[in-house]
Design a protein around this motif. Structure first.
Motif, PDB file in Angstrom:
ATOM      1  N   ALA A 260       0.836  -1.209   0.000  1.00 43.34           N
ATOM      2  CA  ALA A 260       0.000   0.000   0.000  1.00 43.34           C
ATOM      3  C   ALA A 260       0.869   1.256   0.000  1.00 43.34           C
ATOM      4  CB  ALA A 260      -0.925  -0.008   1.213  1.00 43.34           C
ATOM      5  N   LEU A 264       0.947   4.143  -2.907  1.00 44.11           N
ATOM      6  CA  LEU A 264       0.701   5.542  -2.576  1.00 44.11           C
ATOM      7  C   LEU A 264       1.892   6.411  -2.963  1.00 44.11           C
ATOM      8  CD1 LEU A 264      -1.011   5.172   0.929  1.00 44.11           C
ATOM      9  CD2 LEU A 264      -2.096   5.622  -1.280  1.00 44.11           C
ATOM     10  N   LYS A 267       1.841   7.019  -6.513  1.00 42.16           N
ATOM     11  CA  LYS A 267       0.592   7.697  -6.864  1.00 42.16           C
ATOM     12  C   LYS A 267      -0.267   6.867  -7.823  1.00 42.16           C
ATOM     13  CE  LYS A 267       2.548  12.300  -6.122  1.00 42.16           C
ATOM     14  NZ  LYS A 267       2.804  13.643  -6.697  1.00 42.16           N
ATOM     15  N   SER A 270      -5.374   5.388  -4.697  1.00 40.21           N
ATOM     16  CA  SER A 270      -5.946   6.523  -3.977  1.00 40.21           C
ATOM     17  C   SER A 270      -5.906   6.289  -2.469  1.00 40.21           C
ATOM     18  CB  SER A 270      -7.394   6.744  -4.415  1.00 40.21           C
ATOM     19  OG  SER A 270      -8.060   7.651  -3.565  1.00 40.21           O
ATOM     20  N   TRP A 271      -5.268   7.207  -1.748  1.00 42.93           N
ATOM     21  CA  TRP A 271      -5.230   7.090  -0.287  1.00 42.93           C
ATOM     22  C   TRP A 271      -6.615   7.342   0.301  1.00 42.93           C
ATOM     23  CZ3 TRP A 271      -6.706  11.194   2.742  1.00 42.93           C
ATOM     24  CH2 TRP A 271      -6.716  12.458   2.146  1.00 42.93           C
ATOM     25  N   ARG A 272      -7.433   8.099  -0.405  1.00 38.51           N
ATOM     26  CA  ARG A 272      -8.783   8.376   0.095  1.00 38.51           C
ATOM     27  C   ARG A 272      -9.609   7.089   0.152  1.00 38.51           C
ATOM     28  NH1 ARG A 272      -7.374  12.680  -3.149  1.00 38.51           N
ATOM     29  NH2 ARG A 272      -7.555  14.758  -2.168  1.00 38.51           N
ATOM     30  N   MET A 274      -8.408   3.946   0.333  1.00 34.15           N
ATOM     31  CA  MET A 274      -7.851   3.065   1.361  1.00 34.15           C
ATOM     32  C   MET A 274      -8.284   3.507   2.756  1.00 34.15           C
ATOM     33  SD  MET A 274      -3.960   2.245   0.161  1.00 34.15           S
ATOM     34  CE  MET A 274      -3.529   1.807  -1.526  1.00 34.15           C
ATOM     35  N   LEU A 275      -8.087   4.792   3.046  1.00 36.81           N
ATOM     36  CA  LEU A 275      -8.391   5.296   4.391  1.00 36.81           C
ATOM     37  C   LEU A 275      -9.877   5.213   4.701  1.00 36.81           C
ATOM     38  CD1 LEU A 275      -7.488   6.654   7.006  1.00 36.81           C
ATOM     39  CD2 LEU A 275      -7.638   8.869   5.836  1.00 36.81           C
ATOM     40  N   THR A 329      -9.051  -0.012  -5.130  1.00 35.21           N
ATOM     41  CA  THR A 329      -8.413   1.186  -5.681  1.00 35.21           C
ATOM     42  C   THR A 329      -8.246   1.142  -7.191  1.00 35.21           C
ATOM     43  OG1 THR A 329      -6.245   0.187  -5.213  1.00 35.21           O
ATOM     44  CG2 THR A 329      -7.154   1.658  -3.546  1.00 35.21           C
TER      45      THR A 329
END
Length: 407
Positions: A260, A264, A267, A270-272, A274-275, A329
């Motif tokens: 992960a 990230l 790039k 998307s971290w959005r 995952m989080l 993702t």
């Protein structure tokens, strides 16, 4: 005659033109394309689809190697018993016998996945006269990592054919599909051959042949055991490192986390998403823990054990982490707007844990949750965009009134 000369003859002289897609696919796989655009204004960038797919494959390689060791380890543990005092550097795990067993089981699955999947893609590219895209390079690696290790090769071939044709090519190929291809293949296997995809004897290599072995441990996954009300026989560190039965790529949360971070950093993901997926899973887990603590569900109930599982433990068991990092993702099937990504990810995490608890026959819910949200991601983006348009029109209306009154 070299490959470049053959390509030149195909393009310029038309000899064997119907095989242009196959030649071009092999050429771009071996060489870096040297073609540039000839008209219009373009922004130059280092990214292309091949480079993106390569950056997804790279973090999967350590997971693949670990999975081979774990396949052999679980097989031997089913015969000799689970060793005490296991650690990530334990010699009981990292030995060549385990690697050999895992490689013999896993490599044929990978070969079948690629041969069938790429063969179909080349076929469709040839008859439709378009280029072969690199999208299946990731799908072909993901599929063997999310299925039981003893899945028959013919069964995998049928599922891959279905997933590539029905889940991808009928929509126009790479970039046009609405469902994640790897999960489409996994879903086909689950619904078409359920006895091979679930139960306590499909997650350990040769487990069916080990029935009745003295001192053998169960081959079922942690989620399967909890769904049946059984006590855990693995420690938290066993679950985090990945010394547990399960699909080849889904057991080691540690390596999935490292993957992960890589996605990230490059790039790619998307971290959005995952989080928000983690947040959704935690919220659902806390709700279930609260229901148990309030006494609304008592011990002995059908859903008690999974509801009583600590909310954070849901993040390191089953395929949740792997699904969130490598499949939720997927930029083609996920939401595209930033706000949409938060909603999309949150619902994946929330629904995954809900399915785990309320469907004991199928306690691993991340696959179904991701596929469900793949279907709804365009709708989420639509309402996000419409909401933005309404807010901007409202601001514009206020500005016009202000100018009229004070202008």
């Amino acid at each position: 005659m070299g490959l470049k000369e053959k390509l030149h003859n195909i393009k310029e002289k038309g000899k064997g033109k119907k095989w242009l897609s196959a030649y071009s696919a092999f050429h771009t796989f071996v060489y870096t394309p040297n073609e540039t655009t000839h008209s219009g204004g373009h922004i130059k960038g280092a990214d292309d689809l091949k480079r993106v797919m390569t950056n997804v494959i790279i973090p999967l390689i350590p997971i693949l190697i670990f999975g081979m060791f774990n396949v052999g380890f679980q097989h031997n543990a089913a015969i000799n018993g689970f060793p005490e005092g296991m650690s990530f550097f334990s010699g009981d795990f990292w030995n060549l016998d385990n690697l050999y067993i895992g490689a013999v089981k896993l490599i044929p699955l990978i070969l079948v996945s690629y041969v069938v999947g790429l063969g179909i893609e080349v076929f469709f590219a040839t008859i439709n006269k378009h280029e072969v895209e690199e999208g299946y390079f990731v799908t072909g690696m993901l599929v063997p990592l999310i299925i039981p290790i003893d899945t028959p090769l013919w069964m995998l071939a049928v599922a891959v054919a279905f997933g590539v044709v029905i889940g991808k090519e009928v929509f126009g190929g790479t970039g046009m599909n609405i469902l994640n291809p790897a999960l489409t293949i996994r879903a086909f296997l689950f619904f078409a051959y359920p006895t091979w995809m679930s139960g306590d004897k499909v997650w350990v290599a040769g487990a069916n042949a080990l029935k009745g072995t003295p001192d053998a441990i169960s081959g079922e996954t942690i989620l399967g055991g909890l769904a049946q009300g059984k006590d855990l026989v693995y420690s938290t560190w066993d679950m985090f490192y990945g010394f547990i039965p399960g699909s080849v790529g889904e057991t080691s949360t540690l390596l999935i986390l490292l993957g992960a971070f890589y996605l990230l950093f490059t790039k790619i993901a998307s971290w959005r998403i995952m989080l928000s997926s983690v947040i959704g899973a935690i919220v659902m887990g806390l709700i279930f823990n609260g229901v148990v603590n309030a006494g609304w569900i008592t011990e002995g109930s059908k859903f008690y054990d999974l509801m009583n599982t600590p909310y954070w433990e849901h993040l390191i068991i089953g395929g949740f982490a792997f699904g969130v990092v490598f499949m939720a993702t997927d930029p083609v099937t996920a939401s595209q707007t930033n706000r949409g990504k938060w909603i999309y990810g949150f619902l994946i995490g929330f629904i995954s844990i809900m399915i785990r608890v309320f469907n004991p026959a199928y306690p691993e819910g991340v696959m179904l949750a991701i596929l469900l949200m793949n279907v709804f991601s365009p709708t989420i983006d639509h309402y996000v965009i419409q909401g933005n348009i309404k807010r901007r029109l409202k601001r514009l209306k206020v500005q016009k009134i202000t100018i009229k009154n004070y202008g």
